[in-house]
Design a protein around this motif. Sequence first.
Motif, PDB file in Angstrom:
ATOM      1  N   TYR A  50     129.939 124.627  51.908  1.00  0.00           N
ATOM      2  CA  TYR A  50     130.119 125.886  51.187  1.00  0.00           C
ATOM      3  C   TYR A  50     129.783 125.673  49.712  1.00  0.00           C
ATOM      4  O   TYR A  50     130.312 124.743  49.087  1.00  0.00           O
ATOM      5  N   PHE A  51     128.920 126.523  49.169  1.00  0.00           N
ATOM      6  CA  PHE A  51     128.566 126.492  47.753  1.00  0.00           C
ATOM      7  C   PHE A  51     128.940 127.836  47.130  1.00  0.00           C
ATOM      8  O   PHE A  51     128.875 128.870  47.790  1.00  0.00           O
ATOM      9  N   GLY A  52     129.291 127.819  45.836  1.00  0.00           N
ATOM     10  CA  GLY A  52     129.623 129.080  45.193  1.00  0.00           C
ATOM     11  C   GLY A  52     129.896 128.919  43.727  1.00  0.00           C
ATOM     12  O   GLY A  52     129.408 127.978  43.085  1.00  0.00           O
ATOM     13  N   ASP A  53     130.686 129.844  43.175  1.00  0.00           N
ATOM     14  CA  ASP A  53     131.062 129.718  41.770  1.00  0.00           C
ATOM     15  C   ASP A  53     132.204 128.719  41.660  1.00  0.00           C
ATOM     16  O   ASP A  53     132.588 128.069  42.642  1.00  0.00           O
ATOM     17  N   ALA A 144     132.333 131.938  36.286  1.00  0.00           N
ATOM     18  CA  ALA A 144     131.194 131.903  37.196  1.00  0.00           C
ATOM     19  C   ALA A 144     130.555 130.526  37.251  1.00  0.00           C
ATOM     20  O   ALA A 144     130.095 130.086  38.304  1.00  0.00           O
ATOM     21  N   ASN A 145     130.507 129.837  36.128  1.00  0.00           N
ATOM     22  CA  ASN A 145     129.729 128.612  36.062  1.00  0.00           C
ATOM     23  C   ASN A 145     130.530 127.401  36.512  1.00  0.00           C
ATOM     24  O   ASN A 145     131.564 127.085  35.940  1.00  0.00           O
ATOM     25  N   PRO A 146     130.075 126.699  37.541  1.00  0.00           N
ATOM     26  CA  PRO A 146     130.793 125.520  38.017  1.00  0.00           C
ATOM     27  C   PRO A 146     130.959 124.457  36.946  1.00  0.00           C
ATOM     28  O   PRO A 146     130.054 124.197  36.160  1.00  0.00           O
ATOM     29  N   ARG A 147     132.116 123.828  36.941  1.00  0.00           N
ATOM     30  CA  ARG A 147     132.431 122.851  35.895  1.00  0.00           C
ATOM     31  C   ARG A 147     131.559 121.606  35.962  1.00  0.00           C
ATOM     32  O   ARG A 147     131.391 120.904  34.984  1.00  0.00           O
TER      33      ARG A 147
END
Length: 329
Positions: A50-53, A144-147
């Motif tokens: 699973y990929f996402g924000d 929204a932006n992944p760390r």
Amino acid sequence: MATKPIVGLHHVTAIASDPQRNLDFYTQVLGLRFVKKTVNFDDPGTYHFYFGDDAGKPGTILTFFPWPNANRGTLGAGEVSHTAFSVPVSAIEYWEQRLEANDVRIEAKHERFGKVVLEFSDPDGMKIELVGNAEAAAVESAFANPRFADVPDEVAVRGFYGVTLLERNLAPTESALKLMGYSKVAEEGRRVRFEVAGDALAHRIDVVVDPAAPRGRMGAGTVHHVAFRSEDYADQKEWLKVISESLGVSPVMDRDYFRSIYYREPGGVLFELATDIPGFAVDEPLESLGEALRVPAWLQPHYDQIDKALTPITLHKAVKAEAKEEVQA
């Protein structure tokens, strides 16, 4: 009609081949977060990614069944042809440069319904679009932006824009979308756009009509199904009753991070209605989402056996200061 309307997409699930290549592309090139590393409930010897924000919010989640050595699928009628993400309008130039720097060929750049669209393919040939969307600026970039992505906050992917269905006939699919609360809002050539009033970044479905389109073949690079959002369990049960009056629908299935029902629209695309709850932080902290293998309770006694059988992968965690670390996943 159910009391709570569908507000847009929950997730899109596709098929990939090489797990490491799939992981690297979506985290290192597109800058998405690796939200969950689990297994295919119907095939526990293989992954479900699973990929996402950063928080795994519904409307941002792209998932994959990565089957090593899977044959390439063939796009055709009754399938999702393109999966589109929102980016700020000012980010288009950044993404052109980033894709080219990562040897990703931009297959088309054009305007659609007044918005600039970049089209390209992932390593398995799945068609991806980035849409310059003014509404994307309203999404809090820090959320929204992944760390662990090196994509600057101000140009980061903001979740889905929508998906495109390829169909031979419009009317049957339009009827199913209308049942779900979607309305026709625009037409451009053979493309018809449908929207629901809801999440500004994931509430669009485009249907491209081609009566001569051959049927597709499922495989790597194709979308398996599209999931829509249901707020909670009671809401989902109401929708189950509504949908069952017109379409064949599965019973409720527990997917750990949401509950699901499945039904196929008349044109052939498999739809899912997934609950927003309980979410991806139900079995691990938000800070470390995706870093350890998670399996459902009924598979927990076989955890060690499953872990050893899976293809080893490495999650590369970028840091915005350009330093990098690797985590053996």
